[in-house]
Scaffold this motif. Structure first.
Motif: not given
Length: 127
Positions: A65-67, A76-86
Motif C-alpha cells: 500500500q505504501y509503495a 498522497t503525502t498525507f496518506e503516506r504520513l498517516a501510514l508511517l505514523e500508524e
C-alpha cells in the motif's frame, strides 16, 4: 546499475525475495536490452527501507500500500504520513512489550542465579 544477484548479495536477501517484491509491485527495477533486471542506487535505498519496515513487523500488504502511494505521487503525502505514523505507534508498542518482557526475564535470571549461588559451596565456607 546492479544485477539482481548483486543487489541480493548487497542487502542480504534472496533473488527470490526480490522477484516477489517485484511481483507485488513493491519495487519496479529497470530492465536492460536483454530483459535483465537492473537496479539503481535509488532502488537499493528503497529496498533497505522496505526491509526495515518488514523487520519491524509491517505486513506486506501495508508495505505494498505504501509503495503504491509513493508511485502515485506527492498528492498522497498525507496518506503516506498517516501510514508511517500508524506503523511508528506499532513499533512503540513492540518496544514497550519487549522492555516489559526483558524485565520479566531479568527477574527470572536473577532468581536462578541467586538459587544456584546458594546451592554451590562457597570458598569462604570451606576455609
Amino acid at each position: 546499475m546492479y544485477s539482481i544477484g548483486e543487489v541480493a548479495k548487497m542487502i542480504g536477501v534472496s533473488t527470490h525475495t526480490l522477484r516477489y517484491y517485484e511481483k507485488e509491485k513493491i519495487i519496479i527495477p529497470n530492465r536492460n536490452k536483454t530483459g535483465d533486471r537492473m537496479y539503481e542506487v535509488s532502488h537499493l535505498k528503497w529496498l533497505l527501507f522496505v526491509l526495515k519496515l518488514k523487520e519491524t513487523q509491517m505486513p506486506i500488504a501495508k508495505i505494498k500500500q505504501y509503495a503504491d502511494l509513493v508511485r502515485e505521487g506527492e498528492h498522497t503525502t498525507f496518506e503516506r504520513l498517516a501510514l508511517l505514523e500508524e506503523h511508528q505507534r506499532s513499533i512503540q508498542d513492540q518496544l514497550e512489550n519487549l522492555q516489559s518482557t526483558e524485565k520479566m526475564l531479568q527477574g527470572k535470571i536473577t532468581t536462578y542465579k541467586a538459587f544456584l549461588n546458594d546451592q554451590s559451596p562457597s570458598m569462604s565456607k570451606s576455609t
